[in-house]
Design a protein around this motif. Structure first.
Motif, short mmCIF file in Angstrom:
data_model
loop_
_atom_site.label_atom_id
_atom_site.label_comp_id
_atom_site.label_asym_id
_atom_site.label_seq_id
_atom_site.Cartn_x
_atom_site.Cartn_y
_atom_site.Cartn_z
N ILE A 58 44.16 112.54 24.50
CA ILE A 58 45.33 113.42 24.60
C ILE A 58 44.92 114.86 24.28
O ILE A 58 45.24 115.79 25.03
CB ILE A 58 46.43 112.97 23.62
CG1 ILE A 58 46.85 111.53 23.88
CG2 ILE A 58 47.63 113.92 23.69
CD1 ILE A 58 47.66 111.29 25.10
N ALA A 94 50.17 112.65 19.19
CA ALA A 94 49.14 111.97 19.98
C ALA A 94 48.69 110.65 19.37
O ALA A 94 48.07 109.83 20.05
CB ALA A 94 47.92 112.88 20.16
N ARG A 98 53.08 108.32 23.29
CA ARG A 98 52.40 108.73 24.51
C ARG A 98 53.41 109.13 25.58
O ARG A 98 53.13 109.98 26.45
CB ARG A 98 51.49 107.60 25.02
CG ARG A 98 50.37 107.25 24.03
CD ARG A 98 49.46 108.45 23.79
NE ARG A 98 48.52 108.29 22.69
CZ ARG A 98 47.41 107.58 22.73
NH1 ARG A 98 47.10 106.88 23.81
NH2 ARG A 98 46.61 107.55 21.69
N CYS A 157 54.13 112.73 24.96
CA CYS A 157 53.01 113.57 25.38
C CYS A 157 53.01 113.75 26.89
O CYS A 157 52.69 114.83 27.40
CB CYS A 157 51.70 112.94 24.92
SG CYS A 157 51.46 112.96 23.12
N TRP A 173 53.09 117.28 29.08
CA TRP A 173 52.16 117.65 30.14
C TRP A 173 52.91 118.09 31.40
O TRP A 173 52.54 119.08 32.04
CB TRP A 173 51.23 116.48 30.45
CG TRP A 173 50.19 116.86 31.46
CD1 TRP A 173 50.17 116.54 32.80
CD2 TRP A 173 49.04 117.68 31.24
NE1 TRP A 173 49.08 117.10 33.41
CE2 TRP A 173 48.36 117.81 32.47
CE3 TRP A 173 48.52 118.31 30.10
CZ2 TRP A 173 47.20 118.55 32.61
CZ3 TRP A 173 47.35 119.04 30.24
CH2 TRP A 173 46.71 119.16 31.48
N ILE A 209 51.07 119.59 20.11
CA ILE A 209 50.61 118.21 19.99
C ILE A 209 50.10 117.99 18.57
O ILE A 209 49.27 118.76 18.08
CB ILE A 209 49.48 117.91 21.00
CG1 ILE A 209 49.97 118.11 22.44
CG2 ILE A 209 48.95 116.49 20.81
CD1 ILE A 209 51.00 117.09 22.88
#
Length: 259
Positions: free
Chosen positions: A36, A74, A112, A115, A119, A130
């Motif tokens: 990550i 992360a 995740r 995350c 992105w 993060i």
């Protein structure tokens, strides 16, 4: 929403397709946050600090004057730092749901899935944060707060902080943060989600000193267990709401009392 798995890192670096990005992030190893951080490290302006033992964060400053902070962590509860051994997910997908076929471990959708949303929002003009160590007491967030006060103050000068790390599909949490009613109204009108008053802590509890913060449901369930699952349409629904909300002009929402 259909899953589209890709093993091409360059494709992920360039992709804006939600299904492709989500699938990639969920297929990353659940025992380490390193992949990550490696991905977000490629973004222009990325600032990363590590003090060891989960004292780690990566910050990408936004470009908008009215930017907010978009935050996710992360690490997963199955991190080898926590369980002192390697954990391998057995990810399966059926009828729009990711789930685990492991007898021991979940899929690491916490966080995740958050995350992956960050992105996809990397070009939104908002700041990205993060963090590591959330699962064992906001270790990375506390490291940032104690050792990088200038950056900590910069985070608190944003419009607000929006964390994407919440189970379910239709609620939001501000925890014990003394956010103004106007901020709750803004979140509810932007998402249609309901306030949850259940307990718990997460990174915004450590990071929000003068500015309001919120954590939104992103479609995962049964986190920290082998029964963990992620409902893709619910994840996508939150992503689209956040994309729309953060595409509008922002105002600053200060805490009513200093945290």
């Amino acid at each position: 929403m259909k899953t589209v798995q890709s093993n091409n890192e360059n494709e992920i670096l360039l992709s804006d397709d939600p299904a492709t990005v989500l699938d990639h992030f969920l297929h990353l190893p659940i025992s380490t946050p390193d992949p990550i951080f490696s991905l977000f490290r490629t973004l222009p302006g990325a600032i990363e600090h590590s003090g060891g033992e989960k004292q780690r964060f990566l910050y990408v400053p936004g470009t908008r004057e009215d930017r907010c902070v978009l935050a996710a962590h992360a690490d997963t509860v199955f991190d080898r730092f926590y369980i002192e051994k390697e954990a391998a997910a057995k990810l399966a997908f059926h009828d729009g749901v990711y789930f685990s076929e492991s007898d021991t471990y979940g899929i690491g959708a916490d966080d995740r899935a958050g995350c992956a949303m960050l992105w996809l929002l990397r070009n939104s003009g908002h700041s990205l944060l993060i963090l590591d160590g959330e699962e064992h007491g906001q270790i990375g967030a506390k490291y940032l707060r104690s050792e990088f006060r200038d950056l900590f103050d910069e985070l608190n000068n944003h419009s607000f902080m929006l964390q994407l790390d919440r189970r379910g599909s239709h609620d939001y949490k501000c925890y014990y943060l003394d956010v103004p009613e106007e901020f709750k109204t803004f979140i509810e009108s932007s998402t249609g989600y309901e306030l949850s008053i259940s307990g718990g802590f997460t990174d915004i509890c450590t990071l929000c000193e003068t500015v309001s913060g919120v954590n939104l449901s992103i479609g995962y369930y049964n986190e920290h267990t082998r029964e963990e699952k992620l409902v893709c349409e619910e994840w996508l629904h939150t992503f689209e709401l956040v994309k729309s909300m953060t595409g509008q002009p922002m105002k600053r929402y200060e805490l009513r009392t200093r945290n």
